[in-house]
Design a protein around this motif. Structure first.
Motif, PDB file in Angstrom:
ATOM      1  N   SER A   1     101.784  35.501  50.913  1.00  0.00           N
ATOM      2  CA  SER A   1     102.586  36.330  51.014  1.00  0.00           C
ATOM      3  C   SER A   1     103.698  36.916  52.504  1.00  0.00           C
TER       4      SER A   1
ATOM      5  N   THR B   1     102.594  32.064  35.985  1.00  0.00           N
ATOM      6  CA  THR B   1     101.901  31.907  35.524  1.00  0.00           C
ATOM      7  C   THR B   1     100.385  32.952  36.000  1.00  0.00           C
TER       8      THR B   1
ATOM      9  N   ARG C   1      95.151  31.209  49.703  1.00  0.00           N
ATOM     10  CA  ARG C   1      94.681  32.480  49.827  1.00  0.00           C
ATOM     11  C   ARG C   1      94.447  32.537  51.535  1.00  0.00           C
TER      12      ARG C   1
HETATM   13  N1  ACO Z   1      92.914  34.805  42.202  1.00  0.00           N
HETATM   14  C1  ACO Z   1      92.386  36.529  42.203  1.00  0.00           C
HETATM   15  N2  ACO Z   1      93.467  36.625  43.537  1.00  0.00           N
HETATM   16  C2  ACO Z   1      94.783  36.171  43.851  1.00  0.00           C
HETATM   17  C3  ACO Z   1      94.541  35.065  43.845  1.00  0.00           C
HETATM   18  C4  ACO Z   1      94.182  34.309  42.932  1.00  0.00           C
HETATM   19  N3  ACO Z   1      94.538  33.016  42.228  1.00  0.00           N
HETATM   20  N4  ACO Z   1      96.067  34.172  44.400  1.00  0.00           N
HETATM   21  C5  ACO Z   1      96.169  35.483  45.366  1.00  0.00           C
HETATM   22  N5  ACO Z   1      95.447  36.239  45.223  1.00  0.00           N
HETATM   23  C6  ACO Z   1      95.570  37.920  45.534  1.00  0.00           C
HETATM   24  C7  ACO Z   1      94.388  37.900  46.486  1.00  0.00           C
HETATM   25  O1  ACO Z   1      94.229  38.787  46.801  1.00  0.00           O
HETATM   26  C8  ACO Z   1      95.156  37.607  47.467  1.00  0.00           C
HETATM   27  O2  ACO Z   1      94.576  38.067  48.882  1.00  0.00           O
HETATM   28  P1  ACO Z   1      93.384  37.164  49.625  1.00  0.00           P
HETATM   29  O3  ACO Z   1      93.034  36.323  49.771  1.00  0.00           O
HETATM   30  O4  ACO Z   1      92.938  38.259  50.506  1.00  0.00           O
HETATM   31  O5  ACO Z   1      92.074  38.408  48.101  1.00  0.00           O
HETATM   32  C9  ACO Z   1      96.434  38.038  47.686  1.00  0.00           C
HETATM   33  O6  ACO Z   1      96.744  37.416  46.582  1.00  0.00           O
HETATM   34  C10 ACO Z   1      97.212  37.400  48.558  1.00  0.00           C
HETATM   35  O7  ACO Z   1      97.323  35.648  48.252  1.00  0.00           O
HETATM   36  P2  ACO Z   1      97.775  34.438  49.571  1.00  0.00           P
HETATM   37  O8  ACO Z   1      96.988  34.293  50.407  1.00  0.00           O
HETATM   38  O9  ACO Z   1      99.182  35.310  50.479  1.00  0.00           O
HETATM   39  O10 ACO Z   1      98.526  33.795  48.006  1.00  0.00           O
HETATM   40  P3  ACO Z   1      98.736  31.759  48.255  1.00  0.00           P
HETATM   41  O11 ACO Z   1      98.675  31.312  49.617  1.00  0.00           O
HETATM   42  O12 ACO Z   1      96.973  31.768  48.224  1.00  0.00           O
HETATM   43  O13 ACO Z   1      99.292  31.924  47.309  1.00  0.00           O
HETATM   44  C11 ACO Z   1      99.511  31.567  44.662  1.00  0.00           C
HETATM   45  C12 ACO Z   1      99.300  32.376  46.166  1.00  0.00           C
HETATM   46  C13 ACO Z   1     101.206  31.185  45.382  1.00  0.00           C
HETATM   47  C14 ACO Z   1     100.011  32.035  43.818  1.00  0.00           C
HETATM   48  C15 ACO Z   1      98.817  29.795  44.365  1.00  0.00           C
HETATM   49  O14 ACO Z   1      97.908  30.395  44.242  1.00  0.00           O
HETATM   50  C16 ACO Z   1      99.831  29.119  43.776  1.00  0.00           C
HETATM   51  O15 ACO Z   1     100.675  27.601  44.995  1.00  0.00           O
HETATM   52  N6  ACO Z   1      99.402  28.625  42.882  1.00  0.00           N
HETATM   53  C17 ACO Z   1      99.823  27.529  42.369  1.00  0.00           C
HETATM   54  C18 ACO Z   1     100.733  27.526  41.842  1.00  0.00           C
HETATM   55  C19 ACO Z   1     101.304  28.916  40.576  1.00  0.00           C
HETATM   56  O16 ACO Z   1     100.437  29.603  39.451  1.00  0.00           O
HETATM   57  N7  ACO Z   1     102.736  29.858  41.775  1.00  0.00           N
HETATM   58  C20 ACO Z   1     102.689  30.839  40.778  1.00  0.00           C
HETATM   59  C21 ACO Z   1     103.380  30.413  39.765  1.00  0.00           C
HETATM   60  S1  ACO Z   1     104.585  31.894  39.229  1.00  0.00           S
HETATM   61  C22 ACO Z   1     106.129  31.768  39.714  1.00  0.00           C
HETATM   62  O17 ACO Z   1     107.192  30.309  40.148  1.00  0.00           O
HETATM   63  C23 ACO Z   1     106.916  32.787  40.007  1.00  0.00           C
END
Ligand code: ACO
Ligand code: ZN
Length: 225
Positions: A185, A212, A180
């Protein structure tokens, strides 16, 4: 069962029950020897894996006040490819992915977010694709907006009609303690600006493969902007 029970006898430890490591993010039972040993192993492997010593010739795609995004391409030197593979294995383990090989290694690009502390805190793996299946938006009723995020995620379905796409994001991951902060992004922005030479990909030209719940929440927010 008996042996297991004996390991979790409360002998007056300060932390009894689950704790979350503030460095690696793992949740484990601090009073459980087996769990603690597993944590130490995981913790060390993670820290070793995300350490970035830096290369003379690195491809910097974007620079920020809190880090930079570098990209590793299949024709890069061995040491760069080795690091990319090491990080991919870590990410696969975190995502619970079983298969360890890439669909098309010769066309796969790895993007890594390197923090100012020289740690790889984000990784994105992108590959060329021809088509994708859109996640169907749920009808936006007042009823659905009152649901919990997880409920909403469950309601999503995929279209059966393929649509043309250029770039598939097969993995995206951000270090648990750095989420976050727009790292994901910024990595997707970097892909859109650099994946295809001379063109900036639109959000409909990129696709997230088999996301996921976290991935879906991120992708749906990102693709709306
Ligand atoms: N829950 C709700 N909204 C979310 C979430 C969440 N867990 N993650 C991101 N968002 C939304 C929010 O609106 C966020 O903006 P905000 O923080 O101002 O509210 C916006 O998306 C942008 O988020 P970022 O900060 O750019 O995302 P982040 O750097 O946190 O990474 C990620 C997101 C990669 C999904 C991270 O949570 C992660 O690594 N999770 C575990 C691994 C995973 O599940 N990866 C996705 C697998 S799917 C694939 O690989 C195709
Ligand atoms: Zn830890």
């Amino acid at each position: 069962k008996e042996a297991e029970d004996q390991l979790v006898i409360d002998a007056g430890q300060k932390h009894f029950g689950p704790v979350a490591c503030s460095t690696c993010g793992m949740i484990y039972a601090a009073a459980n020897l087996e769990d603690e040993a597993q944590h130490v192993q995981y913790h060390q492997r993670l820290l070793e894996g995300i350490r970035y010593v830096g290369w003379k010739k690195e491809r910097v795609i974007a620079e920020f006040w809190d880090g930079k995004i570098i990209m590793v391409s299949p024709d890069d030197p061995k040491y760069a490819l080795k690091k990319a593979e090491e990080v991919r294995e870590l990410v696969d383990a975190q995502l619970g992915f079983q298969q360890t090989s890439l669909r098309c290694p010769s066309k796969t690009k790895t993007y890594m977010f390197v923090s100012s502390e020289k740690k790889i805190v984000g990784c994105l793996i992108a590959e060329p694709i021809r088509e994708a299946f859109r996640v169907l938006p749920e009808p936006c009723t007042p009823e659905s907006s009152r649901q919990e995020p997880l409920e909403r995620h469950r309601a999503w379905r995929c279209s059966t009609e393929p649509e043309p796409a250029m770039c598939g994001i097969s993995r995206i991951w951000v270090f648990a303690l750095m989420r976050r902060k727009s790292i994901a992004s910024r990595m997707v922005d970097a892909v859109r600006s650099s994946f295809m030479y001379g063109s900036f990909l639109t959000t409909s030209e990129i696709a997230f493969s088999d996301p996921t719940p976290d991935g879906k929440l991120f992708a749906s927010t990102y693709c709306k902007v």
